[in-house]
Design a protein around this motif. Structure first.
Motif, PDB file in Angstrom:
ATOM      1  N   VAL A 213       1.005  -1.456  -0.136  1.00 54.35           N
ATOM      2  CA  VAL A 213       0.014  -0.235   0.291  1.00 54.35           C
ATOM      3  C   VAL A 213       0.792   0.534   0.079  1.00 54.35           C
ATOM      4  CG1 VAL A 213      -1.447   1.782   1.827  1.00 54.35           C
ATOM      5  CG2 VAL A 213      -2.178  -0.462   1.213  1.00 54.35           C
ATOM      6  N   ILE A 214       1.736   1.035   0.577  1.00 55.52           N
ATOM      7  CA  ILE A 214       3.293   2.574   0.941  1.00 55.52           C
ATOM      8  C   ILE A 214       4.074   2.150  -0.081  1.00 55.52           C
ATOM      9  CG2 ILE A 214       4.405   3.516   1.845  1.00 55.52           C
ATOM     10  CD1 ILE A 214       3.643   2.196   4.420  1.00 55.52           C
ATOM     11  N   TYR A 215       4.302   1.734  -0.391  1.00 54.68           N
ATOM     12  CA  TYR A 215       5.386   1.824  -2.333  1.00 54.68           C
ATOM     13  C   TYR A 215       3.764   2.194  -3.489  1.00 54.68           C
ATOM     14  CZ  TYR A 215       9.349  -0.786  -0.370  1.00 54.68           C
ATOM     15  OH  TYR A 215      10.174  -0.827   0.057  1.00 54.68           O
ATOM     16  N   ASP A 216       3.104   1.640  -3.110  1.00 57.96           N
ATOM     17  CA  ASP A 216       1.444   1.612  -4.368  1.00 57.96           C
ATOM     18  C   ASP A 216       1.708   4.092  -4.175  1.00 57.96           C
ATOM     19  OD1 ASP A 216       0.171   0.969  -6.671  1.00 57.96           O
ATOM     20  OD2 ASP A 216      -1.174   2.025  -5.577  1.00 57.96           O
ATOM     21  N   ARG A 217       1.551   4.451  -3.244  1.00 60.17           N
ATOM     22  CA  ARG A 217       1.598   6.114  -2.930  1.00 60.17           C
ATOM     23  C   ARG A 217       2.635   6.418  -3.050  1.00 60.17           C
ATOM     24  NH1 ARG A 217      -2.754   8.725  -0.390  1.00 60.17           N
ATOM     25  NH2 ARG A 217      -3.827   6.645  -1.812  1.00 60.17           N
ATOM     26  N   ILE A 218       4.005   5.469  -3.473  1.00 62.29           N
ATOM     27  CA  ILE A 218       5.272   6.565  -3.702  1.00 62.29           C
ATOM     28  C   ILE A 218       5.699   6.419  -4.613  1.00 62.29           C
ATOM     29  CG2 ILE A 218       7.744   5.568  -3.500  1.00 62.29           C
ATOM     30  CD1 ILE A 218       7.142   4.885  -0.418  1.00 62.29           C
ATOM     31  N   ARG A 219       5.195   5.663  -5.499  1.00 62.47           N
ATOM     32  CA  ARG A 219       5.354   5.392  -7.330  1.00 62.47           C
ATOM     33  C   ARG A 219       3.972   6.459  -7.457  1.00 62.47           C
ATOM     34  NH1 ARG A 219       2.897  -0.095 -10.155  1.00 62.47           N
ATOM     35  NH2 ARG A 219       1.703   0.506  -9.623  1.00 62.47           N
ATOM     36  N   GLU A 220       2.515   6.539  -7.200  1.00 59.59           N
ATOM     37  CA  GLU A 220       2.163   7.366  -7.472  1.00 59.59           C
ATOM     38  C   GLU A 220       3.060   8.521  -7.324  1.00 59.59           C
ATOM     39  OE1 GLU A 220      -1.428   7.041  -5.953  1.00 59.59           O
ATOM     40  OE2 GLU A 220      -2.095   5.717  -6.716  1.00 59.59           O
ATOM     41  N   ASN A 221       3.446   8.980  -6.088  1.00 57.74           N
ATOM     42  CA  ASN A 221       3.660  10.544  -6.140  1.00 57.74           C
ATOM     43  C   ASN A 221       5.194  10.647  -6.632  1.00 57.74           C
ATOM     44  OD1 ASN A 221       1.479  11.426  -4.373  1.00 57.74           O
ATOM     45  ND2 ASN A 221       2.758  10.529  -3.045  1.00 57.74           N
ATOM     46  N   LEU A 222       6.190   9.411  -6.941  1.00 61.56           N
ATOM     47  CA  LEU A 222       7.005   9.817  -7.867  1.00 61.56           C
ATOM     48  C   LEU A 222       6.463   9.805  -9.117  1.00 61.56           C
ATOM     49  CD1 LEU A 222       9.262   6.327  -7.221  1.00 61.56           C
ATOM     50  CD2 LEU A 222       9.965   9.364  -6.394  1.00 61.56           C
ATOM     51  N   ARG A 223       5.757   9.903  -9.880  1.00 58.52           N
ATOM     52  CA  ARG A 223       5.443  10.450 -11.044  1.00 58.52           C
ATOM     53  C   ARG A 223       4.880  11.690 -11.109  1.00 58.52           C
ATOM     54  NH1 ARG A 223       3.660   4.423 -13.408  1.00 58.52           N
ATOM     55  NH2 ARG A 223       5.449   3.711 -13.633  1.00 58.52           N
ATOM     56  N   LYS A 224       4.168  11.830 -10.129  1.00 63.61           N
ATOM     57  CA  LYS A 224       3.118  13.390 -10.166  1.00 63.61           C
ATOM     58  C   LYS A 224       4.416  13.948  -9.678  1.00 63.61           C
ATOM     59  CE  LYS A 224      -0.877  15.119  -7.892  1.00 63.61           C
ATOM     60  NZ  LYS A 224      -2.178  14.614  -6.803  1.00 63.61           N
ATOM     61  N   TYR A 225       5.032  14.077  -8.727  1.00 60.81           N
ATOM     62  CA  TYR A 225       5.868  15.444  -8.523  1.00 60.81           C
ATOM     63  C   TYR A 225       7.155  15.204  -8.667  1.00 60.81           C
ATOM     64  CZ  TYR A 225       1.892  15.825  -5.236  1.00 60.81           C
ATOM     65  OH  TYR A 225       0.519  16.031  -4.639  1.00 60.81           O
ATOM     66  N   ARG A 226       6.912  15.177  -9.819  1.00 63.87           N
ATOM     67  CA  ARG A 226       8.870  14.989 -10.284  1.00 63.87           C
ATOM     68  C   ARG A 226       9.836  15.766  -9.897  1.00 63.87           C
ATOM     69  NH1 ARG A 226       8.192  15.315 -16.974  1.00 63.87           N
ATOM     70  NH2 ARG A 226      10.312  14.868 -16.210  1.00 63.87           N
ATOM     71  N   LYS A 227       9.408  17.189  -9.524  1.00 63.92           N
ATOM     72  CA  LYS A 227      10.640  18.159  -9.123  1.00 63.92           C
ATOM     73  C   LYS A 227      10.617  18.210  -7.461  1.00 63.92           C
ATOM     74  CE  LYS A 227      10.003  21.225 -12.204  1.00 63.92           C
ATOM     75  NZ  LYS A 227       9.453  22.759 -12.770  1.00 63.92           N
ATOM     76  N   MET A 228      10.221  17.167  -6.614  1.00 68.89           N
ATOM     77  CA  MET A 228      10.172  17.047  -5.316  1.00 68.89           C
ATOM     78  C   MET A 228      11.658  16.174  -4.587  1.00 68.89           C
ATOM     79  SD  MET A 228       7.375  15.440  -2.602  1.00 68.89           S
ATOM     80  CE  MET A 228       5.904  16.818  -3.307  1.00 68.89           C
ATOM     81  N   ALA A 229      11.778  16.400  -4.154  1.00 72.44           N
ATOM     82  CA  ALA A 229      13.208  16.078  -3.227  1.00 72.44           C
ATOM     83  C   ALA A 229      13.107  14.135  -2.648  1.00 72.44           C
ATOM     84  CB  ALA A 229      14.391  16.633  -1.976  1.00 72.44           C
ATOM     85  N   ILE A 230      13.558  13.281  -2.779  1.00 73.29           N
ATOM     86  CA  ILE A 230      13.228  11.918  -2.408  1.00 73.29           C
ATOM     87  C   ILE A 230      12.200  11.633  -0.824  1.00 73.29           C
ATOM     88  CG2 ILE A 230      15.418  11.090  -1.264  1.00 73.29           C
ATOM     89  CD1 ILE A 230      12.023   9.190  -3.291  1.00 73.29           C
ATOM     90  N   LEU A 231      13.237  12.436   0.033  1.00 75.10           N
ATOM     91  CA  LEU A 231      12.768  12.731   1.310  1.00 75.10           C
ATOM     92  C   LEU A 231      10.947  13.125   1.698  1.00 75.10           C
ATOM     93  CD1 LEU A 231      16.434  13.151   3.802  1.00 75.10           C
ATOM     94  CD2 LEU A 231      14.793  10.761   3.431  1.00 75.10           C
TER      95      LEU A 231
END
Length: 317
Positions: A213-231
């Motif tokens: 569940v957490i990984y799926d939300r992380i993957r969505e946000n990785l594609r959605k917020y491309r300019k955001m730092a990882i932390l």
């Protein structure tokens, strides 16, 4: 009527602030659990070491603690005794296999069948079943293989479903959860039988569910917020799934707590193993599976595929 919310809306906890401290504590606790388990070993039941199972029926209700103390003194061992049915007159007695020849085990059962009717008039001990050492060794081997293959299969699935970094994170998370639970059983000397093995497999499934569940939300946000730092992106993802994590874990813990307090003794090991696994799994899904992505170098740009280049680059407010 206003609904009660365990986690307020727009929660913004800085989970990743404590990731290094959590890593150090987890490494120390996991290493200590593995070392203690290897040093002291587990209190294995007759499913894994062999032994005898008999049934005792009494004319009057008998307190299980009194029966256990008498049987332990009689056989000079730690017998497993559980109630059969809802009365206090029928019990299942599990005797571990004594050292020496097979005849020693039969002699122990004969001794028990003669002594119990003397101490409890009207009682009867029926012949039970025997678990040989060879069968118990096969059970132990098959149980370990089942847990190991389950963990590897889950890691491969997440690797294919997400990326290899996520698969590594899931495998490390599951290994952490199993090692900590084994350490608890080695320290408390609670008996490990097939019920506990089933609990370990349940822990693997529960921990995986929360991690996915957490990984799926992380993957969505990785594609959605491309300019955001990882932390900050990991913190955002964890906060967005926090309400689901808390409600699910709390509900499961309440049910398991009831089973531990008023449930039959035969499932106590299973209940406490899953209870501990849920607590550890909730922790590891936040402080093991997510920080692993940082240590493995996952960033929005390294994760994105060419077809995602036209995705939205919106930043959160």
């Amino acid at each position: 009527m206003k609904l009660v919310k365990l986690v307020p809306d727009h929660t913004n906890l800085d989970f990743m602030r404590w990731r290094n401290l959590a890593l150090i504590l987890s490494i120390i606790a996991t290493a200590a659990s593995i070392a203690f388990t290897a040093y002291r070993g587990l209190n294995l039941g007759i499913d894994f070491i062999g032994g005898e199972v008999v049934r005792a029926q009494f004319a009057q209700p008998v307190h299980i603690d009194d029966l256990r103390s008498r049987v332990d003194r009689l056989c000079a061992c730690e017998a497993g005794i559980t109630t059969l049915g809802k009365n206090d007159r029928t019990f299942q007695i599990r005797l571990p296999k004594p050292p020496g020849p097979e005849a020693a085990s039969n002699g122990l059962v004969s001794k028990l069948r003669a002594a119990i009717p003397q101490q409890y008039p009207g009682a009867r001990v029926d012949a039970g079943e025997s678990v040989s050492g060879k069968v118990s060794e096969e059970l132990a081997k098959d149980s370990a293989m089942a847990i190991g293959f389950a963990m590897i299969g889950i890691a491969i699935y997440i690797w294919v479903r997400f990326e290899w970094q996520f698969g590594v994170g899931a495998l490390l998370t599951l290994a952490h959860d199993i090692a900590m639970t084994l350490g608890f059983f080695a320290f408390t000397r609670l008996q490990v039988d097939l019920n506990v093995v089933a609990a370990f497999l349940t822990i693997v499934g529960y921990s995986l569910n929360d991690t996915v569940v957490i990984y799926d939300r992380i993957r969505e946000n990785l594609r959605k917020y491309r300019k955001m730092a990882i932390l900050p992106l990991l913190n955002l993802s964890l906060n967005e799934t926090l309400a689901r994590t808390v409600v699910t874990s709390l509900t499961v813990l309440l049910a398991l707590g009831v089973l531990m307090l008023i449930g039959p003794q035969v499932i106590f090991g299973l209940a406490i193993a899953i209870f501990l696994g849920v607590v550890i799994g909730t922790y590891s899904s936040i402080y093991i599976s997510s920080p692993v992505l940082v240590w493995l170098g996952v960033t929005p740009h390294s994760f994105l595929k060419p077809e995602d280049s036209e995705a939205a680059e919106a930043q959160p407010a």
